[in-house]
Every structure is written in C-alpha cells, then in structure tokens.
Design a protein around this motif. Sequence first.
Motif, PDB file in Angstrom:
ATOM      1  N   CYS A  96     134.278  89.884  84.451  1.00  0.00           N
ATOM      2  CA  CYS A  96     135.415  89.656  85.341  1.00  0.00           C
ATOM      3  C   CYS A  96     135.216  88.325  86.054  1.00  0.00           C
ATOM      4  O   CYS A  96     134.139  88.051  86.599  1.00  0.00           O
ATOM      5  N   PHE A 100     136.286  85.568  88.985  1.00  0.00           N
ATOM      6  CA  PHE A 100     136.874  85.396  90.318  1.00  0.00           C
ATOM      7  C   PHE A 100     137.227  83.927  90.480  1.00  0.00           C
ATOM      8  O   PHE A 100     136.348  83.066  90.492  1.00  0.00           O
ATOM      9  N   LYS A 116     138.801  89.803  82.334  1.00  0.00           N
ATOM     10  CA  LYS A 116     139.634  90.160  83.475  1.00  0.00           C
ATOM     11  C   LYS A 116     139.530  89.047  84.505  1.00  0.00           C
ATOM     12  O   LYS A 116     138.467  88.409  84.645  1.00  0.00           O
ATOM     13  N   ILE A 123     140.357  88.026  88.615  1.00  0.00           N
ATOM     14  CA  ILE A 123     140.774  88.314  89.979  1.00  0.00           C
ATOM     15  C   ILE A 123     141.082  86.988  90.658  1.00  0.00           C
ATOM     16  O   ILE A 123     140.248  86.072  90.671  1.00  0.00           O
ATOM     17  N   VAL A 163     147.060  86.931  86.982  1.00  0.00           N
ATOM     18  CA  VAL A 163     145.760  87.577  87.177  1.00  0.00           C
ATOM     19  C   VAL A 163     145.923  89.099  87.122  1.00  0.00           C
ATOM     20  O   VAL A 163     147.030  89.634  87.150  1.00  0.00           O
ATOM     21  N   ASP A 164     144.784  89.790  87.088  1.00  0.00           N
ATOM     22  CA  ASP A 164     144.794  91.244  87.064  1.00  0.00           C
ATOM     23  C   ASP A 164     144.810  91.855  88.461  1.00  0.00           C
ATOM     24  O   ASP A 164     145.205  93.010  88.634  1.00  0.00           O
ATOM     25  N   TRP A 165     144.368  91.090  89.438  1.00  0.00           N
ATOM     26  CA  TRP A 165     144.277  91.593  90.810  1.00  0.00           C
ATOM     27  C   TRP A 165     144.238  90.396  91.725  1.00  0.00           C
ATOM     28  O   TRP A 165     143.675  89.353  91.374  1.00  0.00           O
ATOM     29  N   LEU A 170     143.341  88.931  95.661  1.00  0.00           N
ATOM     30  CA  LEU A 170     142.646  89.156  96.923  1.00  0.00           C
ATOM     31  C   LEU A 170     142.912  87.990  97.866  1.00  0.00           C
ATOM     32  O   LEU A 170     142.978  86.844  97.430  1.00  0.00           O
ATOM     33  N   CYS A 177     137.389  94.037  99.775  1.00  0.00           N
ATOM     34  CA  CYS A 177     137.069  94.260  98.368  1.00  0.00           C
ATOM     35  C   CYS A 177     135.835  95.151  98.270  1.00  0.00           C
ATOM     36  O   CYS A 177     134.760  94.776  98.735  1.00  0.00           O
ATOM     37  N   PHE A 235     136.721  97.418  92.320  1.00  0.00           N
ATOM     38  CA  PHE A 235     136.292  96.562  91.225  1.00  0.00           C
ATOM     39  C   PHE A 235     136.135  97.376  89.953  1.00  0.00           C
ATOM     40  O   PHE A 235     136.619  96.987  88.878  1.00  0.00           O
ATOM     41  N   LEU A 240     139.482  98.355  88.478  1.00  0.00           N
ATOM     42  CA  LEU A 240     140.097  97.262  87.710  1.00  0.00           C
ATOM     43  C   LEU A 240     139.476  97.155  86.332  1.00  0.00           C
ATOM     44  O   LEU A 240     140.182  97.014  85.333  1.00  0.00           O
TER      45      LEU A 240
END
Length: 217
Positions: A161, A163, A179, A181, A196-198, A200, A206, A211, A214
């Motif tokens: 994932c 970020f 993935k 974020i 994006v998938d999520w 923040l 978080c 996490f 997701l």
Amino acid sequence: MDRERRLAALFDMDGVVLDTEGQYDNFWREQGRRYHPDKPEFHKMIKGQTMELILKNYFEGNVALQQQISLELDEFESRMDFPYFPGVELFIRTLQKHGVRTALVTSSNNKKMAHVLMAHPEFTELFERVITADKITRSKPDPECYLLAARELQMEVDVCCVFEDSFSGIEAGRRAGMKVIGLTTTNPREKIQDKVDWVLSDFTGCVYDEFIGLMER
C-alpha cells in the motif's frame, strides 16, 4: 485477505511523513517567478518529481542554470525544518508492531536524506528500506521507485500500500499495481478522491484496523 498474510506500507516522504511541502512551495515558487513567469503554478507542476526530471523538463539546455538551481536547492535543504505530520510516527510504529513491512520512497536524493537523518535518526527504525532518487532511473509518475521498494522488501505488489500526496506519486503507486492512500496535505480531497483507494487528512485518525480493512477489499 488472510490477516496473517504479511503486508507492506510504502511511504512518500515530503507531504506524507514530513510536513515540508510549504517550504518547498516557497523555493519553487521563486524559481518559477524568476525563470518561468508564464507558469504561475510552477511550484505545483513539479510536485513529486526528482530534481533530475525537473531540470530536464524545465531548464534543459542551460547547464550553468541547472547547476545554479541545484546548488541553491542543496543550500535551502540544509537549512530546512523537517517536522512530522501529526500521528504518522505512531501509525508507522503500530504497523510494525503488527508485522507490516515499511519502506520510505522519496524523490529526494541522498544528500537531502543525510539532512533528514540528522534531524530524525529514528528513520532507521521506522523504515526497513529507503528508496531515494539516486536508486532509480525514472522519476514518478513512473512506478519504478515503488516496484523497487517491493522487490527490496521481497513483497508482492498486491500486498503493498502506497501513501502519497502528489498526483505524480499517486499515479506511480497506481501504475505499480498497489493500493494507494492519498493524503490531503498537498491537494484537496475532491482532487484526489477518485484516484485513490482511501483519503486521509493526516494520520491522527488512521488506525491499524482501518488499514487492514482497506487491504482486504
């Protein structure tokens, strides 16, 4: 996804782990004003790119100017502050406590990283691997940096994932098949939420279970 399956979290640095983008905006806004007055959003256009790519795309053919800007950036970075975003250090340590592998994937070079490590020697604990611009040949949005991080961690892309905060970084994570974020530290939610998938705003809210949720989608 089996919760016992190992996962990996790959973090961009500026704008994700460290709250430094405002400082870089000041530097690149001034470069844009001086050399590209026709591009008022110059400081946004170069987000997430390596210095090599910025010089190639916007200052090609003028070696003396390229060297001057590189030296100015080196000097600027030597005086920068490197504050964490709220909650990010605790979140990374929580991931590690649950067995999640971690890596830092940045467009910054080794010289910049030396300054960061002086301010944050704990980075050697927070990240198992550090991928800098000096390790890659193609800048974000090319996925090379994230694919290299996965290889160095010996992890498959489907358990990784990313970020990210910048458009080029988000695209790099997507193109890597991971993935993604997105942090709203650089771009507003409405600009990145479909990419994006999520999303923040920072890491204070978080938690590990979110996490995992997701990654199980």
